[in-house]
Design an enzyme around this catalytic site. Structure first.
Site, PDB file in Angstrom:
ATOM      1  N   GLY A 181       2.845  59.447  -0.943  1.00  0.00           N
ATOM      2  CA  GLY A 181       3.088  58.510  -0.021  1.00  0.00           C
ATOM      3  C   GLY A 181       3.121  58.545   1.416  1.00  0.00           C
ATOM      4  CD  GLU A 206      -1.771  57.989  -2.872  1.00  0.00           C
ATOM      5  OE1 GLU A 206      -2.298  58.428  -1.896  1.00  0.00           O
ATOM      6  OE2 GLU A 206      -0.531  58.358  -2.954  1.00  0.00           O
TER       7      GLU A 206
HETATM    8  C1  5RP Z   1      -0.883  59.712   0.513  1.00  0.00           C
HETATM    9  C2  5RP Z   1      -0.505  60.871  -0.265  1.00  0.00           C
HETATM   10  C3  5RP Z   1      -1.391  62.005  -0.309  1.00  0.00           C
HETATM   11  O1  5RP Z   1      -1.857  62.220  -1.521  1.00  0.00           O
HETATM   12  C4  5RP Z   1      -0.156  62.818   0.459  1.00  0.00           C
HETATM   13  O2  5RP Z   1       0.296  62.345   1.506  1.00  0.00           O
HETATM   14  C5  5RP Z   1      -0.696  64.333   0.570  1.00  0.00           C
HETATM   15  O3  5RP Z   1      -1.488  64.068   1.743  1.00  0.00           O
HETATM   16  P1  5RP Z   1      -2.469  65.429   2.225  1.00  0.00           P
HETATM   17  O4  5RP Z   1      -3.286  66.055   1.158  1.00  0.00           O
HETATM   18  O5  5RP Z   1      -2.918  64.965   3.611  1.00  0.00           O
HETATM   19  O6  5RP Z   1      -1.414  66.658   2.662  1.00  0.00           O
HETATM   20  O7  5RP Z   1       0.226  60.647  -1.189  1.00  0.00           O
HETATM   21  O8  5RP Z   1      -0.415  58.315   0.245  1.00  0.00           O
END
Ligand code: 5RP
Length: 273
Positions: A119, A127
């Site tokens: 999140g 998601e």
């Molecule tokens: C978005 C998410 C993403 O999967 C999480 O924040 C990871 O992001 P990133 O791959 O940019 O590190 O949960 O709501």
């Protein structure tokens, strides 16, 4: 996110390159191992790691992907899918009784039991819907994301999607539950007010002390993790958070069917069911 002492000695530019390489290699490996050519329905999560997942899928070419439909978790992944020339489909079009073959997504933190905080990009509600609509959920995480307990590295707190009118009441309740300084997530730079999710709601980030693993894990005999002294087990906290009036969804993804999969160059990525 905190780096180890040896990593922090590495120049910033090189650290950033290392992280990108780790995300990319984890994504390509995850696609290689978990995207089967006969699959037709694939969930695509949100965030910067998923960009590499989509890149890896698109690199397989239309010979493999032309019969596949890709289900997004928000505006960002919708754009990613379309920009890669893949076929977009929405989860409300999934016929009743049917599941996606697989869903790929990133995470903000992954614990030893493969429970997740998600999140950071404010897409957690969609998601979770897509993840739980898939036969297999593959979480692609670079080496920074792994820690023994949720809340160790990811200090911003557990993302919680809330109805704006309920935000003050939810904040009060979170403080009573032992969250330190829960707060409404501000808008993106240059945007006043709170961040507004793809669902028109707000996000509260609620930091807790590092969470115990699931209550039925080997730790359960040591401490119940039911909030006494601010100590929670992942599942006990999730059960409690989701019941707060005004909470739409929470960024704790958990379950015991963890599957340890391929390396992101340094450490494994994980799937939680
Ligand atoms: C978005 C998410 C993403 O999967 C999480 O924040 C990871 O992001 P990133 O791959 O940019 O590190 O949960 O709501």
């Amino acid at each position: 996110m905190a780096m180890s002492t040896s990593e922090s000695a590495i120049p910033l530019e090189q650290q950033a390159r290392l992280v990108e390489e780790s995300k990319r290699s984890a994504a390509y490996q995850a696609v290689k191992d978990h995207l089967v050519a006969s699959y037709t329905r694939i969930g695509i999560g949100s965030g910067s790691t998923v960009v590499y997942v989509v890149e890896a899928i698109a690199a397989l070419g239309p010979g493999v992907t032309s019969n596949m439909k890709f289900y997004p978790t928000g505006a960002q992944s919708e754009e990613l899918i379309e920009a890669a020339g893949l076929t977009l489909q929405f989860i409300n079009k999934l016929p009743a009784g049917q599941l996606l073959d697989v869903a790929f997504d990133g995470a903000d933190e992954v614990d030893d039991d493969l429970n997740l905080i998600k999140g950071g990009g404010a897409c957690l509600w969609q998601e979770k819907i897509v993840a739980t609509s898939a036969k297999r959920f593959v979480c692609v995480a670079d080496f920074r994301k792994l820690s023994p307990r949720l809340g160790t590295n990811w200090k911003k707190g557990i993302p919680i999607e809330v109805l704006p009118m309920a935000a003050p009441r939810v904040l009060d309740e979170l403080k009573q539950m032992g969250s330190h300084n829960p707060r409404i997530r501000p808008g993106l730079p240059g945007k006043a007010g709170a961040i507004v999710t793809d669902n028109g709601l707000w996000i509260i980030d609620a930091p807790f002390m590092p969470l115990h693993l699931l209550k039925d894990s080997s730790e359960s005999g040591i401490q119940a993790g039911n909030g006494d002294n601010g100590v929670w087990a992942v599942d006990a906290l999730a059960d409690r958070l989701i019941k707060i009036p005004g909470v739409a969804e929470i960024g704790l993804f958990y379950g015991k069917n963890g599957l340890q999969v391929e390396s992101g160059g340094q450490k494994p990525v994980a799937a939680y069911f």
